[in-house]
Design a protein around this motif. Structure first.
Motif, PDB file in Angstrom:
ATOM      1  N   ASN A  46     -35.715  72.861  59.769  1.00 60.79           N
ATOM      2  CA  ASN A  46     -34.937  73.612  58.786  1.00 60.79           C
ATOM      3  C   ASN A  46     -35.816  73.923  57.577  1.00 60.79           C
ATOM      4  O   ASN A  46     -36.136  73.041  56.782  1.00 60.79           O
ATOM      5  N   THR A  47     -36.225  75.165  57.442  1.00 58.57           N
ATOM      6  CA  THR A  47     -37.154  75.531  56.371  1.00 58.57           C
ATOM      7  C   THR A  47     -36.549  75.340  54.984  1.00 58.57           C
ATOM      8  O   THR A  47     -37.259  74.986  54.036  1.00 58.57           O
ATOM      9  N   SER A  48     -35.244  75.550  54.847  1.00 58.11           N
ATOM     10  CA  SER A  48     -34.623  75.376  53.536  1.00 58.11           C
ATOM     11  C   SER A  48     -34.585  73.909  53.132  1.00 58.11           C
ATOM     12  O   SER A  48     -34.742  73.557  51.960  1.00 58.11           O
ATOM     13  N   THR A  49     -34.383  73.022  54.116  1.00 55.34           N
ATOM     14  CA  THR A  49     -34.356  71.591  53.831  1.00 55.34           C
ATOM     15  C   THR A  49     -35.719  71.096  53.387  1.00 55.34           C
ATOM     16  O   THR A  49     -35.841  70.245  52.507  1.00 55.34           O
ATOM     17  N   LEU A  50     -36.786  71.647  53.981  1.00 56.91           N
ATOM     18  CA  LEU A  50     -38.148  71.211  53.663  1.00 56.91           C
ATOM     19  C   LEU A  50     -38.853  72.190  52.725  1.00 56.91           C
ATOM     20  O   LEU A  50     -40.081  72.291  52.753  1.00 56.91           O
ATOM     21  N   SER A  51     -38.109  72.870  51.911  1.00 56.93           N
ATOM     22  CA  SER A  51     -38.716  73.869  51.029  1.00 56.93           C
ATOM     23  C   SER A  51     -39.721  73.271  50.062  1.00 56.93           C
ATOM     24  O   SER A  51     -40.664  73.931  49.640  1.00 56.93           O
ATOM     25  N   CYS A  52     -39.531  71.983  49.716  1.00 62.74           N
ATOM     26  CA  CYS A  52     -40.455  71.341  48.774  1.00 62.74           C
ATOM     27  C   CYS A  52     -41.658  70.725  49.472  1.00 62.74           C
ATOM     28  O   CYS A  52     -42.561  70.207  48.819  1.00 62.74           O
ATOM     29  N   GLY A  53     -41.673  70.755  50.813  1.00 56.86           N
ATOM     30  CA  GLY A  53     -42.804  70.199  51.558  1.00 56.86           C
ATOM     31  C   GLY A  53     -42.845  68.686  51.579  1.00 56.86           C
ATOM     32  O   GLY A  53     -43.890  68.084  51.804  1.00 56.86           O
ATOM     33  N   LYS A  54     -41.689  68.058  51.333  1.00 56.76           N
ATOM     34  CA  LYS A  54     -41.618  66.594  51.320  1.00 56.76           C
ATOM     35  C   LYS A  54     -40.381  66.136  52.080  1.00 56.76           C
ATOM     36  O   LYS A  54     -39.378  66.832  52.138  1.00 56.76           O
ATOM     37  N   GLN A  88     -49.305  72.297  62.765  1.00 60.61           N
ATOM     38  CA  GLN A  88     -49.134  72.479  61.334  1.00 60.61           C
ATOM     39  C   GLN A  88     -49.327  71.139  60.624  1.00 60.61           C
ATOM     40  O   GLN A  88     -49.065  70.086  61.206  1.00 60.61           O
ATOM     41  N   PRO A  89     -49.785  71.165  59.385  1.00 58.76           N
ATOM     42  CA  PRO A  89     -49.911  69.909  58.649  1.00 58.76           C
ATOM     43  C   PRO A  89     -48.536  69.334  58.346  1.00 58.76           C
ATOM     44  O   PRO A  89     -47.614  70.076  57.983  1.00 58.76           O
ATOM     45  N   PRO A  90     -48.357  68.025  58.509  1.00 58.87           N
ATOM     46  CA  PRO A  90     -47.043  67.419  58.255  1.00 58.87           C
ATOM     47  C   PRO A  90     -46.755  67.361  56.755  1.00 58.87           C
ATOM     48  O   PRO A  90     -47.671  67.375  55.935  1.00 58.87           O
ATOM     49  N   PRO A  91     -45.484  67.299  56.383  1.00 57.41           N
ATOM     50  CA  PRO A  91     -45.138  67.177  54.971  1.00 57.41           C
ATOM     51  C   PRO A  91     -45.434  65.768  54.458  1.00 57.41           C
ATOM     52  O   PRO A  91     -45.616  64.837  55.244  1.00 57.41           O
ATOM     53  N   GLU A  92     -45.502  65.617  53.154  1.00 58.01           N
ATOM     54  CA  GLU A  92     -45.609  64.283  52.582  1.00 58.01           C
ATOM     55  C   GLU A  92     -44.282  63.553  52.828  1.00 58.01           C
ATOM     56  O   GLU A  92     -43.215  64.154  52.809  1.00 58.01           O
ATOM     57  N   VAL A  93     -44.372  62.256  53.075  1.00 62.39           N
ATOM     58  CA  VAL A  93     -43.181  61.478  53.401  1.00 62.39           C
ATOM     59  C   VAL A  93     -43.032  60.326  52.413  1.00 62.39           C
ATOM     60  O   VAL A  93     -43.990  59.606  52.133  1.00 62.39           O
ATOM     61  N   CYS A  94     -41.834  60.161  51.908  1.00 61.01           N
ATOM     62  CA  CYS A  94     -41.489  59.008  51.076  1.00 61.01           C
ATOM     63  C   CYS A  94     -40.585  58.102  51.890  1.00 61.01           C
ATOM     64  O   CYS A  94     -39.514  58.532  52.347  1.00 61.01           O
ATOM     65  N   VAL A  95     -41.008  56.867  52.103  1.00 64.58           N
ATOM     66  CA  VAL A  95     -40.259  55.893  52.886  1.00 64.58           C
ATOM     67  C   VAL A  95     -39.679  54.845  51.943  1.00 64.58           C
ATOM     68  O   VAL A  95     -40.419  54.196  51.197  1.00 64.58           O
ATOM     69  N   LEU A  96     -38.355  54.677  51.971  1.00 66.15           N
ATOM     70  CA  LEU A  96     -37.683  53.722  51.103  1.00 66.15           C
ATOM     71  C   LEU A  96     -36.894  52.725  51.949  1.00 66.15           C
ATOM     72  O   LEU A  96     -36.254  53.106  52.926  1.00 66.15           O
ATOM     73  N   LEU A  97     -36.954  51.458  51.561  1.00 60.56           N
ATOM     74  CA  LEU A  97     -36.238  50.405  52.273  1.00 60.56           C
ATOM     75  C   LEU A  97     -35.236  49.750  51.329  1.00 60.56           C
ATOM     76  O   LEU A  97     -35.576  49.396  50.197  1.00 60.56           O
ATOM     77  N   ASN A  98     -34.026  49.563  51.818  1.00 59.26           N
ATOM     78  CA  ASN A  98     -32.957  48.995  51.000  1.00 59.26           C
ATOM     79  C   ASN A  98     -32.381  47.729  51.615  1.00 59.26           C
ATOM     80  O   ASN A  98     -32.270  47.608  52.830  1.00 59.26           O
ATOM     81  N   ARG A 116     -48.760  52.850  54.432  1.00 58.47           N
ATOM     82  CA  ARG A 116     -49.426  53.594  53.364  1.00 58.47           C
ATOM     83  C   ARG A 116     -50.851  53.985  53.747  1.00 58.47           C
ATOM     84  O   ARG A 116     -51.441  54.878  53.128  1.00 58.47           O
ATOM     85  N   LYS A 117     -51.410  53.332  54.764  1.00 57.76           N
ATOM     86  CA  LYS A 117     -52.784  53.607  55.171  1.00 57.76           C
ATOM     87  C   LYS A 117     -52.886  54.731  56.197  1.00 57.76           C
ATOM     88  O   LYS A 117     -53.975  55.086  56.631  1.00 57.76           O
ATOM     89  N   MET A 118     -51.729  55.278  56.601  1.00 54.11           N
ATOM     90  CA  MET A 118     -51.752  56.391  57.551  1.00 54.11           C
ATOM     91  C   MET A 118     -52.377  57.615  56.898  1.00 54.11           C
ATOM     92  O   MET A 118     -52.153  57.896  55.714  1.00 54.11           O
ATOM     93  N   ASN A 119     -53.166  58.351  57.649  1.00 53.15           N
ATOM     94  CA  ASN A 119     -53.797  59.568  57.123  1.00 53.15           C
ATOM     95  C   ASN A 119     -52.840  60.751  57.174  1.00 53.15           C
ATOM     96  O   ASN A 119     -52.806  61.580  56.261  1.00 53.15           O
ATOM     97  N   GLU A 120     -52.079  60.869  58.246  1.00 59.78           N
ATOM     98  CA  GLU A 120     -51.118  61.954  58.389  1.00 59.78           C
ATOM     99  C   GLU A 120     -49.821  61.397  58.978  1.00 59.78           C
ATOM    100  O   GLU A 120     -49.846  60.735  60.021  1.00 59.78           O
TER     101      GLU A 120
END
Length: 253
Positions: A46-54, A88-98, A116-120
């Protein structure tokens, strides 16, 4: 004491810790893999969902030990695989644990280091202590929410049982059978209330067309409890003692 401070899995990595005694939970998480992979494809397509590339991914009720990062690891692998196929290059990912504040977050943070040590893709990680029956994130900030077997934990014991000093489990089988309908009904109403609140909160936190993958153990309402269910009698007695100590209720002998 506030239950958010009192309830948590055994900490550390000793023989009796949750980290060393959670293989059944891990099996349940593995069964969620195809659902999470499909959700990632939906979100990333979904391009609109990933419009910020994250992409922001949250695991609710992560607990600690190896299982803490199991679901988010699946999402990262699925994200990498999806964009690799698209070349395509993957988007930046923020992973949060609760999890609740008294969870063993020291072990959780150590588990996040390899991610955090993953390159992509580029991965940023964090922990969010708090109850999932409260708002945890800004509105429209999460792309994917995952959770495995957390909603069996209610926000509190049913109020009508507490007011009438009725324990959830009575050792006296005759009394227990007499109260079964009352106790089951009270917990069903509390679950319905908590589950509705959970969905309302997550709906506010998800981005438009975000996804949520949740697993919850249960059975069909028309399915009778079979004899094998009685093996849980000992567990029920232990939980009854724990609940009675917390609620300050006498346990019938």
């Amino acid at each position: 004491m506030d239950p958010k401070q009192m309830v948590h899995m055994n900490q550390g990595q000793e023989e009796t810790s949750y980290a060393r005694n959670s293989s059944i939970q891990n099996a349940a998480q593995n069964r969620m893999k195809p659902l999470i992979e499909a959700a990632i494809v939906d979100v990333c397509s979904n391009t609109s969902t990933l419009s910020c590339g994250k992409v922001v991914i949250m695991d609710l009720g992560c607990s600690s030990g190896p299982n803490a990062v199991a679901l988010v690891s699946i999402t990262l692998e699925a994200t990498h695989s999806h964009f690799l196929q698209l070349q395509q290059p993957p988007p930046e990912v923020c992973v949060l644990l609760n999890d609740l504040p008294y969870n063993d977050f020291n072990v959780v943070v150590k588990s996040l280091v390899p991610l955090r040590k993953m390159n992509e893709p580029v991965v940023v990680t964090g922990v969010v202590p708090g109850s999932f029956y409260e708002r945890l994130f800004p509105g429209g900030s999460l792309h994917l929410i995952c959770s495995s077997n957390i909603l069996n934990w209610l926000s509190k014991a049913p109020r009508d049982l507490m007011m009438n000093q009725i324990p959830a489990y009575d050792i006296d089988e005759h009394v227990r059978r007499e109260r079964l309908t009352v106790v089951a009904g009270a917990y069903a109403r509390q679950f319905r209330k908590d589950f509705t609140l959970f969905l309302e909160l997550r709906a506010k936190e998800l981005v438009p067309k975000g996804r949520m993958v949740v697993s919850l153990a249960g059975r069909r309402s028309d399915e009778l409890i079979n004899e094998s269910s009685h093996v849980w009698g000992t567990v029920a007695q232990i939980l009854a003692i724990m609940a009675s100590e917390y609620m300050g209720l006498p346990l019938k002998s």
